[in-house]
Design a protein around this motif. Structure first.
Motif, mmCIF file in Angstrom:
data_model
loop_
_atom_site.group_PDB
_atom_site.id
_atom_site.type_symbol
_atom_site.label_atom_id
_atom_site.label_comp_id
_atom_site.label_asym_id
_atom_site.label_seq_id
_atom_site.Cartn_x
_atom_site.Cartn_y
_atom_site.Cartn_z
ATOM 1 N N VAL A 86 0.841 -1.203 0.000
ATOM 2 C CA VAL A 86 0.000 0.000 0.000
ATOM 3 C C VAL A 86 0.874 1.250 0.000
ATOM 4 O O VAL A 86 0.650 2.186 -0.775
ATOM 5 C CB VAL A 86 -0.936 0.015 1.227
ATOM 6 N N PHE A 87 1.890 1.271 0.855
ATOM 7 C CA PHE A 87 2.769 2.439 0.931
ATOM 8 C C PHE A 87 3.555 2.610 -0.360
ATOM 9 O O PHE A 87 3.786 3.740 -0.809
ATOM 10 C CB PHE A 87 3.723 2.301 2.123
ATOM 11 N N ALA A 88 3.977 1.502 -0.956
ATOM 12 C CA ALA A 88 4.744 1.584 -2.198
ATOM 13 C C ALA A 88 3.902 2.166 -3.325
ATOM 14 O O ALA A 88 4.344 3.060 -4.063
ATOM 15 C CB ALA A 88 5.265 0.200 -2.581
ATOM 16 N N LEU A 89 2.672 1.679 -3.476
ATOM 17 C CA LEU A 89 1.794 2.183 -4.536
ATOM 18 C C LEU A 89 1.393 3.638 -4.283
ATOM 19 O O LEU A 89 1.095 4.376 -5.215
ATOM 20 C CB LEU A 89 0.555 1.294 -4.645
ATOM 21 N N GLY A 120 8.085 6.071 -12.587
ATOM 22 C CA GLY A 120 6.970 5.731 -11.700
ATOM 23 C C GLY A 120 6.121 4.601 -12.260
ATOM 24 O O GLY A 120 5.759 3.663 -11.548
ATOM 25 N N LEU A 121 5.809 4.678 -13.553
ATOM 26 C CA LEU A 121 5.013 3.623 -14.185
ATOM 27 C C LEU A 121 5.764 2.295 -14.212
ATOM 28 O O LEU A 121 5.180 1.225 -14.025
ATOM 29 C CB LEU A 121 4.626 4.045 -15.607
ATOM 30 N N ILE A 126 6.566 -3.207 -11.832
ATOM 31 C CA ILE A 126 7.383 -4.167 -11.072
ATOM 32 C C ILE A 126 6.635 -4.641 -9.826
ATOM 33 O O ILE A 126 6.680 -5.824 -9.472
ATOM 34 C CB ILE A 126 8.726 -3.522 -10.676
ATOM 35 N N ILE A 127 5.919 -3.725 -9.172
ATOM 36 C CA ILE A 127 5.206 -4.076 -7.943
ATOM 37 C C ILE A 127 3.970 -4.927 -8.233
ATOM 38 O O ILE A 127 3.739 -5.965 -7.623
ATOM 39 C CB ILE A 127 4.802 -2.802 -7.167
ATOM 40 N N VAL A 128 3.156 -4.473 -9.208
ATOM 41 C CA VAL A 128 1.905 -5.168 -9.513
ATOM 42 C C VAL A 128 2.153 -6.431 -10.326
ATOM 43 O O VAL A 128 1.397 -7.393 -10.255
ATOM 44 C CB VAL A 128 0.946 -4.213 -10.263
ATOM 45 N N GLN A 129 3.235 -6.446 -11.153
ATOM 46 C CA GLN A 129 3.630 -7.604 -11.952
ATOM 47 C C GLN A 129 2.521 -8.105 -12.870
ATOM 48 O O GLN A 129 2.078 -9.257 -12.769
ATOM 49 C CB GLN A 129 4.096 -8.742 -11.035
ATOM 50 N N PRO A 130 2.047 -7.253 -13.788
ATOM 51 C CA PRO A 130 1.007 -7.702 -14.718
ATOM 52 C C PRO A 130 1.555 -8.771 -15.663
ATOM 53 O O PRO A 130 2.675 -8.688 -16.134
ATOM 54 C CB PRO A 130 0.652 -6.417 -15.479
ATOM 55 N N LEU A 253 10.593 -3.075 -2.973
ATOM 56 C CA LEU A 253 11.680 -2.136 -2.726
ATOM 57 C C LEU A 253 12.220 -1.566 -4.036
ATOM 58 O O LEU A 253 12.478 -0.373 -4.144
ATOM 59 C CB LEU A 253 12.795 -2.834 -1.945
ATOM 60 N N ILE A 254 12.362 -2.438 -5.052
ATOM 61 C CA ILE A 254 12.870 -1.980 -6.349
ATOM 62 C C ILE A 254 11.892 -1.010 -6.998
ATOM 63 O O ILE A 254 12.266 0.070 -7.480
ATOM 64 C CB ILE A 254 13.123 -3.179 -7.281
ATOM 65 N N GLY A 255 10.614 -1.389 -7.013
ATOM 66 C CA GLY A 255 9.602 -0.528 -7.629
ATOM 67 C C GLY A 255 9.474 0.817 -6.944
ATOM 68 O O GLY A 255 9.426 1.866 -7.596
ATOM 69 N N ALA A 256 9.429 0.799 -5.620
ATOM 70 C CA ALA A 256 9.320 2.050 -4.867
ATOM 71 C C ALA A 256 10.566 2.913 -5.043
ATOM 72 O O ALA A 256 10.485 4.142 -5.101
ATOM 73 C CB ALA A 256 9.088 1.753 -3.394
ATOM 74 N N SER A 257 11.745 2.291 -5.146
ATOM 75 C CA SER A 257 12.986 3.040 -5.357
ATOM 76 C C SER A 257 12.951 3.788 -6.689
ATOM 77 O O SER A 257 13.410 4.937 -6.789
ATOM 78 C CB SER A 257 14.187 2.090 -5.327
#
Length: 275
Positions: A86-89, A120-121, A126-130, A253-257
């Protein structure tokens, strides 16, 4: 910033604890109620009652409809997803804000902002991994909340040119309070025991988080503030792992970075232009 980080984490923990007993709309009702009482007392105590009025009512309503949607999606995500996700998104808010401000406020979409949006996209992907697995609908809810927050932030920027910050916060609580109350009636649960403690914590931290962030912006470089704000992710990940037995994936961590890196590019460019 330590106050802001603590407030954001406590807000998330309070939302998670209350989500097991209460509907999200009822949580938002009590959050607005506590905030309304505190802000009203501050304004009355400081004898600034003129701050209780505004001639920009329509704009305040627009801002708070989107802000309410953002809060609903955020707290819903807190109940359904790992806290760290949640925090990352949520870190996508600046990129949506840049897009909305360029379209509706006429702000120039610079090369740096374009890079920030692309990073950002990429971070979201990376986080959602579609394509790897079925996307969790709760992730889309949080992304929708981030877009709602972006609209609210853009409207806040417009209001801040003429409105006092206390007026903006007061109108936020005043407008959202009856909305949350009406939606919460269909599934009302009377708070019991420690629920009251978490409700008070939610209302107080919702105000203290934004107050501390604003004060940090005034006393330190924006780049430092944004960098420290990134600490929210590992901190809440630790909370999720130790208190809720959540897994922490390196993809978060990678996506948020990538998102934070994109935000820093834009901020540094803006700082150089201002200098």
């Amino acid at each position: 910033m330590l106050g802001a980080l603590t407030s954001f984490c406590l807000m998330a923990i309070g939302g998670r604890e209350l989500s097991e007993q209460m509907d999200t709309f009822q949580i938002l009702f009590y959050r607005s109620l506590v905030g309304f009482l505190i802000i009203s007392l501050v304004i009355i105590f400081t004898k600034q009652t003129y701050l209780l009025r505004s001639d920009k009512s329509a704009r305040h309503v627009l801002r708070n409809l989107f802000h309410f949607g953002g809060q609903y999606g955020w707290f819903k995500g807190i109940a359904l997803l790992p806290l760290a996700e949640v925090f990352a998104l949520e870190f996508t808010v600046p990129l949506w804000t840049a897009l909305i401000a360029s379209v509706f406020l006429g702000e120039k979409l610079t090369k740096e902002k374009g890079i920030s949006i692309m990073l950002g996209l990429l971070g979201v992907a990376i986080i959602v991994q579609p394509g790897i697995e079925i996307i969790d609908p709760a992730s889309l809810i949080v992304l929708g909340a981030a877009i709602c927050y972006a609209v609210a932030h853009s409207t806040t920027k417009s209001l801040s040119k003429t409105e006092h910050p206390l007026t903006i916060v007061f109108m936020m609580c005043l407008i959202q309070l009856p909305i949350a109350f009406i939606f919460s009636l269909s599934d009302w649960q009377t708070p019991v025991g420690t629920d009251w403690l978490w409700l008070v914590i939610l209302g107080v931290t919702a105000l203290s988080a934004h107050y501390c962030m604003t004060k940090a912006m005034l006393t330190a470089e924006v780049t430092m503030v944004v960098t420290m704000d990134f600490l929210r992710l590992p901190l809440i990940a630790i909370v999720g792992v130790f208190f809720y037995q959540e897994n922490f994936e390196i993809a978060l961590l990678i996506g948020a970075s990538l998102m934070v890196g994109g935000n820093l590019i834009t901020i540094r460019k803006t700082g150089k232009q201002a200098g």
